[in-house]
Design an enzyme around this catalytic site. Structure first.
Site, PDB file in Angstrom:
ATOM      1  N   GLY A 358       0.827  -1.196   0.000  1.00 30.57           N
ATOM      2  CA  GLY A 358       0.000   0.000   0.000  1.00 30.57           C
ATOM      3  C   GLY A 358       0.857   1.239   0.000  1.00 30.57           C
ATOM      4  O   GLY A 358       2.079   1.197   0.194  1.00 30.57           O
ATOM      5  N   GLN A 359       0.200   2.391  -0.228  1.00 28.24           N
ATOM      6  CA  GLN A 359       0.917   3.652  -0.297  1.00 28.24           C
ATOM      7  C   GLN A 359       0.013   4.759   0.186  1.00 28.24           C
ATOM      8  O   GLN A 359      -1.177   4.782  -0.120  1.00 28.24           O
ATOM      9  CB  GLN A 359       1.382   3.936  -1.730  1.00 28.24           C
ATOM     10  N   GLY A 360       0.560   5.686   0.963  1.00 23.43           N
ATOM     11  CA  GLY A 360      -0.197   6.829   1.448  1.00 23.43           C
ATOM     12  C   GLY A 360       0.667   8.068   1.453  1.00 23.43           C
ATOM     13  O   GLY A 360       1.790   8.080   0.930  1.00 23.43           O
ATOM     14  N   PHE A 362       2.296   9.371   3.772  1.00 19.68           N
ATOM     15  CA  PHE A 362       3.453   9.342   4.649  1.00 19.68           C
ATOM     16  C   PHE A 362       4.451   8.266   4.255  1.00 19.68           C
ATOM     17  O   PHE A 362       5.515   8.179   4.849  1.00 19.68           O
ATOM     18  CB  PHE A 362       3.015   9.127   6.098  1.00 19.68           C
ATOM     19  N   ASP A 477      -6.188   9.111  12.101  1.00 17.00           N
ATOM     20  CA  ASP A 477      -6.412   8.576  10.755  1.00 17.00           C
ATOM     21  C   ASP A 477      -7.058   7.199  10.836  1.00 17.00           C
ATOM     22  O   ASP A 477      -6.648   6.262  10.153  1.00 17.00           O
ATOM     23  CB  ASP A 477      -5.097   8.506   9.980  1.00 17.00           C
TER      24      ASP A 477
END
Length: 689
Positions: A358-360, A362, A477
């Site tokens: 995954g990627q966000g 941060f 979050d």
């Protein structure tokens, strides 16, 4: 000095080679979210294909019952050709080849529920012209005379809906080179996908080609609604083909587009959205090289000198920064294990894209395995590797360093090397809650017991963070994608990239960058204050409850309602609350538990922070040891109480239930009209293109 000069010359020569190579590639991007008649200027539409109903109709669509859709073929291509390889290179085996990435949303529909036929294809071809007699099995690509000829110069990704003698079935994808008999196929049926079912369905395809590795990958995922958001690209391709050299297949200048056909049966072959990125070769590469050789060397010498000076100064800064951050890390009480960077690099196969979980905002999370310990790990690489990134890294590590709870993702260790910041967590084999709720038919629907168990676990974790840990921690979050599921389907709250610990005398945390988090989970007061509190965490938890029980994302638009919570509140007002429960459960759930959770979700979603339940009460409500909150029939309006503290102390408010005594008439001005009750299906039903 001589040694330095030799090195400088070598660097200049290498740099010129890099410069020449870099000039070969330029990037083209185009994005069509829908189609209309203005796009005829950009697209070559070969009749009977057409642009209508906001889509590319590769084979014709008509409202007339007298119109014959059978035995048709069509093509729609971009009018602009792209240079995909260097036809003038002295060494063809090492000449650069273009790369491309494309994604498109399709709808293959059978108007009269007849047998599906034949399909459509994404094509790279030497020309845009539609071959004669290319209907039926030929998919608008070839005909009986030309099929299989190397002079055809095309490669196509076929999405085939009718079985020919050489096909595995009538529901597959294939890679075609100069002919319609695929060089490689993959049945969609064994993946739970029916590409041309009875009734409208929408599918996203991704096609990626790497000109360096010569690998072609194809991905597919169902999209719930035609106008809905694009689903995430699946982790693994449904079909992959290696050693695919475009220069041996297509012309140096070739076109991108679609073709399709029907046969003895009728169907619509529609493309609703199309994104295309091509890294193609620049025509003027040799001119650039000559200019670089003539005037570039002196500039490069100066440039390299500046780089060397900058490198020297930056290295000193990095060494000082490394010393500072390592000192802070090693001073943390109970510091977890320090991993070597090379150890994590090996565990993730050099942070291979295929290992990405995954990627966000941060960072990026990779799956890895430490072979010597036979242990699977999740490695979070912080993307903001600067002073602010170090602050985030230290904040996350400082908070979770000493957190110990069965419903939190365990931290295993950390790594810091040359400004690279990484955290290592225990790998959760079942992925995220979001994955189990929304990743399509290939993932089995979560049963009610698991859903209730996950909600209870997250509530327990939140109670620990808010009240039981030696500092008050606000997560900031909380959402389904940050809730992991372990091997026994226990919830594990993770991703503390936004979390902050509150000092004893503080009730909220203000972020200088403004409101952070995810829309749908952010409490309304946060947009006014920019502050995160325990109440804002409770609001996000309410969104998660409704998401899990209803099987819909918090930002889902249903009818006239922008958010899921508004619709559930409307269902509560009209006495149809249990009809908000996810229909995929097919009625197999505990009605009493479902009603309690839906009311709790609404209570947590109260627009006024002080009216939301406390986390210690939430845990008991879920367990059934405290009465269900009393929720008003109308959603109260948000009213900003300027004198009210931002975080209500546990001894200062009765938040075990929602009261209405403090609400004025204006609080109930929700904007709802007395419309008649309409169920979920009326809101979410798909429509044909």
């Amino acid at each position: 000095m001589r040694f330095l000069l030799e090195k400088l010359i070598l660097i200049i020569l290498c740099y010129m080679q890099i410069l020449a190579a870099a000039q070969k590639l330029k990037t083209y991007n185009t994005k069509y979210d829908s189609f209309n008649e203005t796009h005829y200027t950009e697209l070559d539409v070969q009749k009977p294909a057409m642009i209508s109903n906001d889509a590319l109709q590769i084979t014709p669509d008509s409202a007339s019952e007298d119109f014959d859709r059978k035995n048709k073929s069509g093509r729609i291509f971009l009018k602009t050709p792209f240079r995909l390889w260097d036809g003038h290179s002295s060494n063809k085996s090492t000449s650069k080849i273009a790369s491309f990435t494309t994604s498109f949303l399709i709808n293959i529909y059978r108007p009269k529920n007849e047998t599906a036929a034949e399909g459509l294809a994404f094509v790279i071809a030497s020309n845009t012209q539609l071959p004669p007699n290319s209907e039926g099995a030929y998919l608008g690509l070839t005909n009986a005379k030309t099929d299989g000829n190397i002079s055809n110069k095309f490669i196509a990704i076929e999405i085939d809906t009718f079985k020919q003698s050489f096909d595995p079935d009538g529901n597959h994808v294939g890679i075609d080179i100069n002919g319609v008999e695929s060089v490689k196929t993959e049945s969609l049926s064994k993946h739970g996908i029916d590409i041309a079912p009875i009734g409208p369905k929408f599918f996203n395809f991704w096609v990626q080609y790497n000109g360096s590795s010569k690998v072609l990958d194809i991905f597919v995922a169902e999209q719930e609604e035609k106008t809905g958001p694009t689903p995430p690209k699946p982790y693994s391709p449904i079909l992959s083909y290696k050693n695919l050299d475009l220069k041996n297949i297509v012309n140096e200048y070739s076109y991108f587009g679609f073709s399709g056909s029907t046969g003895n049966y009728s169907q619509l072959n529609c493309v609703l959205r199309w994104n295309l990125t091509v890294d193609y070769l620049d025509k003027g590469q040799k001119e650039w090289l000559h200019i670089g050789l003539a005037i570039g060397v002196p500039i490069i010498v100066l440039f390299l000198g500046a780089i060397w000076l900058g490198y020297y100064l930056n290295k000193r800064r990095v060494l000082r920064s490394n010393s500072d951050i390592l000192g802070k890390l090693k001073s943390l009480p109970g510091t977890p294990r320090e991993f070597k960077f090379r150890e994590l690099k090996k565990a993730t196969n050099n942070f291979d894209e295929k290992h990405k979980l995954g990627q966000g905002g941060f960072g990026v999370v990779y799956r890895g395995k430490i072979a010597s310990e036979n242990r699977e790990i999740a490695v979070k690489w912080f993307s903001r590797e600067n002073l602010k990134g170090q602050d985030d890294f230290l904040a996350e590590l400082t908070i979770i360093n000493r957190l110990r709870h069965k419903h939190l993702v365990p931290l295993l260790g950390w790594c810091h090397r040359n400004m690279k910041l990484l955290l290592v967590y225990e790998y959760m084999p079942n992925g995220s809650l979001d994955h189990h709720l929304f990743r399509g038919p290939e993932v089995e629907t979560l049963n009610w017991n698991f859903r209730h168990k996950i909600i209870s676990g997250v509530a327990s974790a939140l109670q620990y963070l808010h009240n039981e840990y030696d500092q008050r921690v606000v997560h900031r979050d909380l959402k389904a994608s940050n809730i992991m599921v372990d091997a026994n389907f226990n919830a594990r709250l993770g991703d503390f990239g936004l979390a902050r610990a509150l000092d004893n005398e503080k009730t909220s945390y203000a972020e200088a960058e403004g409101v952070l988090g995810t829309i749908g989970y952010i409490a309304p007061e946060c947009f006014h204050t920019g502050r995160a509190t325990r109440q804002s965490d409770v609001y996000a938890f309410g969104a998660v409850i409704l998401e899990v029980v209803c099987g819909l994302r918090p930002g889902t638009k249903i009818g006239n309602f922008t958010y899921l919570a508004d619709w559930v509140w409307f269902m509560h007002r009209d006495g149809h609350l249990l009809e908000a429960v996810d229909p995929r459960l097919k009625g197999d759930y505990d009605a009493e538990q479902a009603e309690r959770l839906l009311l709790l979700g609404l209570a947590c979603s109260h627009p006024i922070a002080s009216e939301r339940p406390r986390t210690q009460d939430i845990v008991q409500i879920i367990a059934g040891t405290v009465p269900t909150p009393i929720v008003p029939p109308f959603k109260p309006a948000f009213v900003w109480p300027s004198m009210m503290p931002l975080d209500i102390d546990s001894s200062a408010a009765n938040t075990g239930s929602i009261t209405t005594a403090s609400l004025t008439t204006s609080h109930y001005n929700s904007g709802w009209s007395d419309q008649q009750y309409v169920n979920r299906e009326n809101y979410t039903g798909n429509s044909m293109v």
